[in-house]
Motif scaffolding. Structure first.
Motif, PDB file in Angstrom:
ATOM      1  N   TYR A 113       4.406   7.065  -0.680  1.00  0.00           N
ATOM      2  CA  TYR A 113       5.573   6.523  -1.300  1.00  0.00           C
ATOM      3  C   TYR A 113       5.041   5.095  -1.705  1.00  0.00           C
ATOM      4  O   TYR A 113       4.368   4.450  -0.740  1.00  0.00           O
ATOM      5  N   GLU A 114       5.476   4.690  -2.737  1.00  0.00           N
ATOM      6  CA  GLU A 114       5.378   3.116  -2.995  1.00  0.00           C
ATOM      7  C   GLU A 114       6.379   2.817  -4.226  1.00  0.00           C
ATOM      8  O   GLU A 114       6.847   3.669  -4.665  1.00  0.00           O
ATOM      9  N   MET A 115       6.425   1.495  -3.995  1.00  0.00           N
ATOM     10  CA  MET A 115       7.558   0.819  -4.985  1.00  0.00           C
ATOM     11  C   MET A 115       7.013   1.144  -6.508  1.00  0.00           C
ATOM     12  O   MET A 115       5.948   0.952  -6.827  1.00  0.00           O
TER      13      MET A 115
ATOM     14  N   SER B  39       0.732  -1.088   0.038  1.00  0.00           N
ATOM     15  CA  SER B  39       0.267   0.035  -0.038  1.00  0.00           C
ATOM     16  C   SER B  39       0.822   1.055  -0.104  1.00  0.00           C
ATOM     17  O   SER B  39       2.004   1.346  -0.210  1.00  0.00           O
ATOM     18  N   HIS B  40       0.270   2.264   0.064  1.00  0.00           N
ATOM     19  CA  HIS B  40       1.116   3.660   0.248  1.00  0.00           C
ATOM     20  C   HIS B  40       1.364   3.836   1.628  1.00  0.00           C
ATOM     21  O   HIS B  40       0.628   3.971   2.420  1.00  0.00           O
ATOM     22  N   LEU B  41       2.550   4.253   1.931  1.00  0.00           N
ATOM     23  CA  LEU B  41       3.090   4.882   3.072  1.00  0.00           C
ATOM     24  C   LEU B  41       3.643   6.127   3.060  1.00  0.00           C
ATOM     25  O   LEU B  41       4.241   6.436   2.207  1.00  0.00           O
TER      26      LEU B  41
ATOM     27  N   ASN C 278       1.120   5.444 -14.269  1.00  0.00           N
ATOM     28  CA  ASN C 278       0.767   4.029 -13.429  1.00  0.00           C
ATOM     29  C   ASN C 278       0.076   4.149 -12.224  1.00  0.00           C
ATOM     30  O   ASN C 278      -0.063   3.027 -11.455  1.00  0.00           O
ATOM     31  N   HIS C 279      -0.115   5.281 -11.952  1.00  0.00           N
ATOM     32  CA  HIS C 279      -0.855   5.607 -10.789  1.00  0.00           C
ATOM     33  C   HIS C 279      -1.932   6.665 -10.882  1.00  0.00           C
ATOM     34  O   HIS C 279      -1.372   7.766 -10.546  1.00  0.00           O
ATOM     35  N   LEU C 280      -2.949   6.656 -11.433  1.00  0.00           N
ATOM     36  CA  LEU C 280      -4.086   7.445 -11.543  1.00  0.00           C
ATOM     37  C   LEU C 280      -4.731   7.815 -10.312  1.00  0.00           C
ATOM     38  O   LEU C 280      -5.325   6.771  -9.851  1.00  0.00           O
TER      39      LEU C 280
ATOM     40  N   GLN D 283       0.273  -2.030 -11.771  1.00  0.00           N
ATOM     41  CA  GLN D 283      -0.582  -0.777 -12.135  1.00  0.00           C
ATOM     42  C   GLN D 283      -1.611  -0.793 -11.318  1.00  0.00           C
ATOM     43  O   GLN D 283      -2.569  -1.663 -11.107  1.00  0.00           O
ATOM     44  N   HIS D 284      -1.996   0.288 -10.633  1.00  0.00           N
ATOM     45  CA  HIS D 284      -3.014   0.648  -9.963  1.00  0.00           C
ATOM     46  C   HIS D 284      -3.818   2.008 -10.096  1.00  0.00           C
ATOM     47  O   HIS D 284      -2.532   2.888  -9.900  1.00  0.00           O
ATOM     48  N   HIS D 285      -4.789   2.425  -9.901  1.00  0.00           N
ATOM     49  CA  HIS D 285      -5.271   3.469  -9.901  1.00  0.00           C
ATOM     50  C   HIS D 285      -6.272   3.785  -8.753  1.00  0.00           C
ATOM     51  O   HIS D 285      -7.092   3.062  -8.372  1.00  0.00           O
ATOM     52  N   HIS D 286      -6.552   4.848  -8.170  1.00  0.00           N
ATOM     53  CA  HIS D 286      -7.474   5.216  -7.183  1.00  0.00           C
ATOM     54  C   HIS D 286      -8.352   6.345  -7.316  1.00  0.00           C
ATOM     55  O   HIS D 286      -8.384   7.139  -7.789  1.00  0.00           O
ATOM     56  N   LEU D 287      -9.557   6.119  -6.556  1.00  0.00           N
ATOM     57  CA  LEU D 287     -10.615   7.332  -6.408  1.00  0.00           C
ATOM     58  C   LEU D 287     -10.360   7.623  -4.964  1.00  0.00           C
ATOM     59  O   LEU D 287     -10.322   6.793  -4.062  1.00  0.00           O
TER      60      LEU D 287
HETATM   61 ZN   LIG Z   1      -1.628   3.406  -5.167  1.00  0.00          ZN
END
Ligand SMILES: [Zn+2]
Ligand SMILES: [Zn+2]
Length: 137
Positions: free
Chosen positions: A67-69, A19-21, A112-114, A74-78
């Motif tokens: 931050y993330e690797m 996840s995002h840290l 790669n991270h919308l 690929q993943h995107h978020h609302l």
């Molecule tokens: Zn993400």
């Protein structure tokens, strides 16, 4: 403290946790391994890794970077602007969108991270209720 071991620890934390840290969360996890490390060393190392393209930095709308690797799925978020809830968008939807953009504009999307900001279902309901009751926020 050699900076290479700090870098290695950061990458290890980011690899384990998909996840995002925040920088603070990364620091707290590294501290378990390297009790002598100080936060600013970790923050500087993160900046260098981001600059070198090894980790990605995103603003999820909470006023701080996460931050993330790089190179993971690929993943995107609302992201809800009211309650900060994060939902991952179905990859197929975004894939189709990027495909359409590619065909129409001959443009290869590399994002790669919308992250799309808006309002989640609960907050929409809340807003409607407040409108009905005429409550000012
Ligand atoms: Zn993400
Ligand atoms: Zn919300």
């Amino acid at each position: 403290m050699r900076s290479s071991s700090v870098n290695q620890n950061i990458l290890k934390v980011l690899t384990q946790d998909q996840s995002h840290l925040t920088a603070q969360q990364i620091y707290e996890q590294i501290r378990d391994n390297l009790p002598a490390v100080n936060p600013s060393t970790v923050y500087r190392a993160l900046e260098r890794l981001a600059h070198a393209g090894q980790v990605s930095v995103s603003d999820m709308g909470q006023g701080y970077a996460v931050y993330e690797m790089v190179g993971g799925e690929q993943h995107h978020h609302l992201v809800c602007q009211d309650c900060a809830r994060v939902t991952t968008i179905d990859e197929k939807i975004v894939h189709n969108l990027f495909d359409n953009i590619g065909q129409k504009y001959d443009f290869q999307v590399c994002t790669n991270h919308l992250i799309l900001f808006g309002r989640c279902p609960e907050c929409q309901k809340m807003a409607e209720r407040q409108m009905e009751e005429g409550v000012d926020r």
